[in-house]
Design a protein around this motif. Sequence first.
Motif, mmCIF file in Angstrom:
data_model
loop_
_atom_site.group_PDB
_atom_site.id
_atom_site.type_symbol
_atom_site.label_atom_id
_atom_site.label_comp_id
_atom_site.label_asym_id
_atom_site.label_seq_id
_atom_site.Cartn_x
_atom_site.Cartn_y
_atom_site.Cartn_z
ATOM 1 N N ALA A 155 52.417 -17.663 60.781
ATOM 2 C CA ALA A 155 51.469 -17.064 59.837
ATOM 3 C C ALA A 155 52.151 -16.038 58.947
ATOM 4 N N ALA A 156 53.100 -15.273 59.512
ATOM 5 C CA ALA A 156 53.827 -14.286 58.719
ATOM 6 C C ALA A 156 54.688 -14.962 57.647
ATOM 7 N N LEU A 157 55.274 -16.106 57.990
ATOM 8 C CA LEU A 157 56.049 -16.852 57.003
ATOM 9 C C LEU A 157 55.144 -17.336 55.871
ATOM 10 N N ALA A 158 53.956 -17.806 56.217
ATOM 11 C CA ALA A 158 53.011 -18.235 55.187
ATOM 12 C C ALA A 158 52.544 -17.054 54.344
ATOM 13 N N PHE A 159 52.323 -15.929 54.984
ATOM 14 C CA PHE A 159 51.872 -14.709 54.320
ATOM 15 C C PHE A 159 52.834 -14.268 53.230
ATOM 16 N N SER A 160 54.116 -14.631 53.380
ATOM 17 C CA SER A 160 55.160 -14.104 52.489
ATOM 18 C C SER A 160 55.987 -15.182 51.800
ATOM 19 N N ASP A 161 55.605 -16.450 51.922
ATOM 20 C CA ASP A 161 56.398 -17.545 51.348
ATOM 21 C C ASP A 161 56.417 -17.448 49.817
ATOM 22 N N PRO A 162 57.576 -17.728 49.169
ATOM 23 C CA PRO A 162 57.683 -17.561 47.713
ATOM 24 C C PRO A 162 57.132 -18.710 46.876
ATOM 25 N N ALA A 163 56.666 -19.815 47.481
ATOM 26 C CA ALA A 163 56.191 -20.948 46.677
ATOM 27 C C ALA A 163 54.780 -20.717 46.168
ATOM 28 N N PRO A 164 54.464 -21.162 44.928
ATOM 29 C CA PRO A 164 53.092 -21.047 44.419
ATOM 30 C C PRO A 164 52.169 -22.067 45.072
ATOM 31 N N VAL A 165 50.867 -21.851 44.959
ATOM 32 C CA VAL A 165 49.870 -22.783 45.474
ATOM 33 C C VAL A 165 48.901 -23.150 44.362
ATOM 34 N N GLN A 166 48.195 -24.228 44.573
ATOM 35 C CA GLN A 166 47.276 -24.738 43.557
ATOM 36 C C GLN A 166 45.855 -24.294 43.841
ATOM 37 N N ARG A 167 45.168 -23.840 42.780
ATOM 38 C CA ARG A 167 43.771 -23.451 42.872
ATOM 39 C C ARG A 167 43.059 -23.858 41.581
ATOM 40 N N ALA A 168 41.758 -24.113 41.696
ATOM 41 C CA ALA A 168 40.931 -24.263 40.505
ATOM 42 C C ALA A 168 40.717 -22.884 39.894
ATOM 43 N N ALA A 169 40.490 -22.841 38.588
ATOM 44 C CA ALA A 169 40.380 -21.564 37.888
ATOM 45 C C ALA A 169 39.300 -20.681 38.486
ATOM 46 N N GLY A 170 38.164 -21.265 38.852
ATOM 47 C CA GLY A 170 37.068 -20.474 39.378
ATOM 48 C C GLY A 170 37.240 -20.031 40.807
ATOM 49 N N ASP A 171 38.301 -20.497 41.495
ATOM 50 C CA ASP A 171 38.505 -20.151 42.901
ATOM 51 C C ASP A 171 39.297 -18.866 43.091
ATOM 52 N N ILE A 172 39.924 -18.369 42.035
ATOM 53 C CA ILE A 172 40.756 -17.170 42.157
ATOM 54 C C ILE A 172 39.849 -15.942 42.061
ATOM 55 N N PRO A 173 39.849 -15.070 43.068
ATOM 56 C CA PRO A 173 38.986 -13.883 43.004
ATOM 57 C C PRO A 173 39.262 -13.047 41.758
ATOM 58 N N THR A 174 38.206 -12.645 41.076
ATOM 59 C CA THR A 174 38.351 -11.886 39.830
ATOM 60 C C THR A 174 39.143 -10.603 40.044
ATOM 61 N N ARG A 175 38.907 -9.928 41.160
ATOM 62 C CA ARG A 175 39.594 -8.647 41.391
ATOM 63 C C ARG A 175 41.082 -8.820 41.641
ATOM 64 N N HIS A 176 41.552 -10.073 41.826
ATOM 65 C CA HIS A 176 42.967 -10.310 42.062
ATOM 66 C C HIS A 176 43.730 -10.665 40.797
ATOM 67 N N LEU A 177 43.019 -10.950 39.708
ATOM 68 C CA LEU A 177 43.677 -11.450 38.512
ATOM 69 C C LEU A 177 44.672 -10.456 37.915
ATOM 70 N N ALA A 178 44.430 -9.165 38.098
ATOM 71 C CA ALA A 178 45.342 -8.159 37.549
ATOM 72 C C ALA A 178 46.653 -8.099 38.317
ATOM 73 N N PHE A 179 46.683 -8.666 39.523
ATOM 74 C CA PHE A 179 47.879 -8.560 40.370
ATOM 75 C C PHE A 179 48.576 -9.894 40.590
ATOM 76 N N ALA A 180 47.870 -11.008 40.384
ATOM 77 C CA ALA A 180 48.437 -12.328 40.627
ATOM 78 C C ALA A 180 49.057 -12.899 39.357
ATOM 79 N N THR A 181 49.993 -13.812 39.519
ATOM 80 C CA THR A 181 50.560 -14.579 38.418
ATOM 81 C C THR A 181 49.893 -15.945 38.416
ATOM 82 N N VAL A 182 49.268 -16.320 37.312
ATOM 83 C CA VAL A 182 48.525 -17.573 37.210
ATOM 84 C C VAL A 182 49.094 -18.381 36.050
ATOM 85 N N GLN A 183 49.465 -19.642 36.314
ATOM 86 C CA GLN A 183 50.051 -20.510 35.303
ATOM 87 C C GLN A 183 49.500 -21.921 35.448
#
Length: 267
Positions: free
Chosen positions: A205-233
């Motif tokens: 779980a710690a490896l997953a918590f810190s793994d450098p690979a990006p993951v896929q999400r739909a636009a509406g699934d990303i919490p709004t309060r996280h957008l200022a801190f996350a990189t979205v492409q």
Amino acid sequence: MHSAPALLVQPLRLAGPGDHWLITAPLTTTFGWSRTGTPDGGHRFTSPCQTAVLTREGPADNLGSWFVHGFIRPGAEPLWRATFSSGTPAEITSAFTSVLADGLRSRHRDYLPGGAHYTPDTPASVLADRGWRPLPGPRDYTGHHDQVAPDLTACYRHRIGYQPRNAEVAGQVPPSWSMLAGDPKRPSWRADFTIDEPFYPLVSAALAFSDPAPVQRAAGDIPTRHLAFATVQRPPGGARPRQAPAGCTAPSSTPPVCPAPTAARRR
């Protein structure tokens, strides 16, 4: 109706809960866990040896918490408990449950010293290898020791001092280890782990918590309060990223959500 466009999000810990199928499908299709309903509309998954149970609160469309209980033998009182709160990315919960399920097939022997999958790593050591740093100050000041991410958006917490195991499993006292995303005082989500649980799924779980690979999400699934801190492409050329954990540095202009770290130390 067209589905929402897929995006690449990093770090994983800020990407949102994702698809719970990543958690349940490996248990039922690969490891043979049985599935039953719960009175509140949730689901319970039980290992073939009946020494581990995964429970999800509420109906299938509910973003409830996941609880994992471990037992010495079927019918005994729980020996340990892991909890993944609402909002925990499914990739992190799955990293814990899938490795646990694999270890149960050999009664943990494959992950103990001399086993085929044994590693001497600890959660703190794998995080340190990825640049996570301990906080300054005496470790006994607050009753816990925090190790924070390079982008300051998460911390790994180790409780200091002894507390009765039964009280910890019952949730009456703080857990031995926690993963917190966001401000430690008001985390966006948290995963808690009690004493006596097998250590190797916690390392996973710690490896997953810190793994450098990006993951896929739909636009509406990303919490709004996280957008200022996350990189979205958007994925280049429509490529699909691997379904794996991720981690990355947030923009330097954003304010930190954890106190500043000091030099790395392993524990």
